[in-house]
Design an enzyme around this catalytic site. Structure first.
Site, PDB file in Angstrom:
ATOM      1  N   LYS A  35      76.007  88.365  56.760  1.00  0.00           N
ATOM      2  CA  LYS A  35      75.289  87.419  56.937  1.00  0.00           C
ATOM      3  C   LYS A  35      74.458  87.051  55.357  1.00  0.00           C
ATOM      4  CE  LYS A  35      71.545  88.615  59.617  1.00  0.00           C
ATOM      5  NZ  LYS A  35      70.601  88.289  60.866  1.00  0.00           N
ATOM      6  N   ARG A 130      65.445  84.012  71.683  1.00  0.00           N
ATOM      7  CA  ARG A 130      65.823  83.218  70.647  1.00  0.00           C
ATOM      8  C   ARG A 130      67.035  82.493  71.274  1.00  0.00           C
ATOM      9  NH1 ARG A 130      66.156  86.742  65.081  1.00  0.00           N
ATOM     10  NH2 ARG A 130      68.031  87.527  66.455  1.00  0.00           N
ATOM     11  N   TYR A 254      46.787  85.236  36.010  1.00  0.00           N
ATOM     12  CA  TYR A 254      46.166  84.094  36.853  1.00  0.00           C
ATOM     13  C   TYR A 254      44.981  84.580  37.737  1.00  0.00           C
ATOM     14  CZ  TYR A 254      49.883  81.038  35.093  1.00  0.00           C
ATOM     15  OH  TYR A 254      50.700  80.228  34.183  1.00  0.00           O
ATOM     16  N   MET A 302      55.245  83.278  37.833  1.00  0.00           N
ATOM     17  CA  MET A 302      56.640  82.742  38.060  1.00  0.00           C
ATOM     18  C   MET A 302      57.647  83.442  37.036  1.00  0.00           C
ATOM     19  SD  MET A 302      58.241  78.967  37.046  1.00  0.00           S
ATOM     20  CE  MET A 302      57.385  77.998  38.434  1.00  0.00           C
TER      21      MET A 302
END
Length: 358
Positions: A35, A130, A254, A302
């Site tokens: 999957k 679930r 940052y 990023m």
């Protein structure tokens, strides 16, 4: 020339891991779980390395059809079943096996004129909460399925919420399953990756290994799978693209979330969260640079992340970097970042080029 970041998929390691899993459960058949595009490794790159599996398990029709059109003849299991009644013609046409976990799916099967009986995995809700029918209704559901002309073999299926922990957490779920299915004569498929490794009493007729096939740990701890000699299938690599010499008291990246306390040599790596590296990985996350263990500093950007090269003078611009792979298990990086290897493997983005190693 493209950025130096790249991912590799080692199909020899993938085949090795499947053989290892088969040896752990020699009396069971194996669903190889592919999957999420083979856990981010690329289904089209992986299925041939898993060709000796007993079946493939996945979620999407597109992936199931890809396998069938590639010549795969083994059973293919839809782990979440079908999503609409009008999905059933596809299941029929491509001879797929489907999970059944809801009343509406039973009704849809009852109303569908299948050309060939459809194999069904009856999902039991065993505390995961679930998908699945409650244990006290499983016998009735099984009896209803057995008389439907559209339904072929029925296999009992369940999932353990805490199989990666102490075996004490499986006692109650196993007792519940045993009590609910005593009167049912059917194959069983209960074991996920964790149960396959650590709970042989759950193996039964079928097992469903997933993340272990790709050399990662179902517990999220690399040390837990060391005894099994599983090999990492994916490697994520890049290079040093710049070096900064900074003095004490300077901020890095940052927000200046890292400040130097002494002069440091900082390497800039072409990899960031837009490539799939976790932005929340803290300073100190390990990175393998030029054959030596180093650590990140500052906030992941990023497109770039920073690493302390102070104790790695041999590293220079162009030096090879392993973000995870043969030297650094993906689970080690995930644990540092407060997540699991599953997430990192499936999060590598489309802009990262993949190379298949055999």
């Amino acid at each position: 020339m493209s950025r130096p970041i790249r991912a590799t998929v080692n199909t020899t390691a993938l085949s090795h891991n499947l053989r290892t899993v088969k040896a752990l459960a020699p009396a069971s058949k194996v669903w190889s779980v592919v999957k999420a595009n083979a856990y981010g490794h690329g289904l089209s790159r992986c299925y041939e390395a898993l060709a000796f599996t007993d079946g493939f398990a996945l979620l999407n029709y597109e992936e199931a059809i890809l396998l069938r059109e590639a010549g795969i003849t083994q059973p293919i299991l839809l782990l979440e079943g079908f999503f609409k009644p009008n999905d059933l013609p596809l299941i029929d046409a491509y001879q797929l096996t489907t999970a059944v976990h809801s009343e509406w799916q039973l009704q849809a099967l009852a109303n569908f004129p299948a050309k060939k009986p459809i194999a069904v995995y009856l999902k039991i809700n065993n505390g995961m909460n679930r998908l699945g029918f409650s244990p006290d209704e499983v016998l009735t559901i099984w009896q209803r399925l057995k008389v439907l002309p559209s339904v072929g073999e029925v296999t009992l299926m369940s999932h353990f919420a805490r199989a990666d922990e102490n075996s004490i957490f499986l006692r109650e779920p196993l007792q519940r399953l045993a009590q609910a299915t005593t009167a049912i004569s059917a194959p069983r498929c209960y074991a996920n990756s964790a149960a396959t490794l650590w709970h042989p009493d759950t193996h039964h007729q079928w097992i469903r290994p997933g993340v272990v096939l790709y050399g990662a740990s179902p517990s999220g701890r690399a040390v837990d799978i060391e005894p099994y000699n599983l090999r990492p299938v994916m490697g994520l690599h890049s290079e040093i693209i710049a070096i900064q010499q900074v003095t004490a008291g300077e901020g890095i990246g940052y927000g200046h979330r890292y400040t130097t306390t002494a002069p440091q040599r900082i390497g800039i790596i072409a990899c960031g969260y837009a490539d799939g590296y976790p932005r929340h990985a803290p300073s100190g996350t390990p990175v393998w640079v030029a054959g030596k263990l180093c650590k990140t500093v500052g906030t992941v950007s990023m497109d770039m992340l920073m690493v302390d090269l102070t104790n790695c003078p041999e590293a220079n611009i162009g030096s090879d970097v392993e973000l995870w792979g043969a030297q650094l298990p993906v689970d080690t990086i995930a644990e540092a970042a407060g997540t699991v290897g599953y997430e990192l493997l499936t999060a590598v983005t489309q802009r990262v080029p993949f190379t298949t190693l055999t």
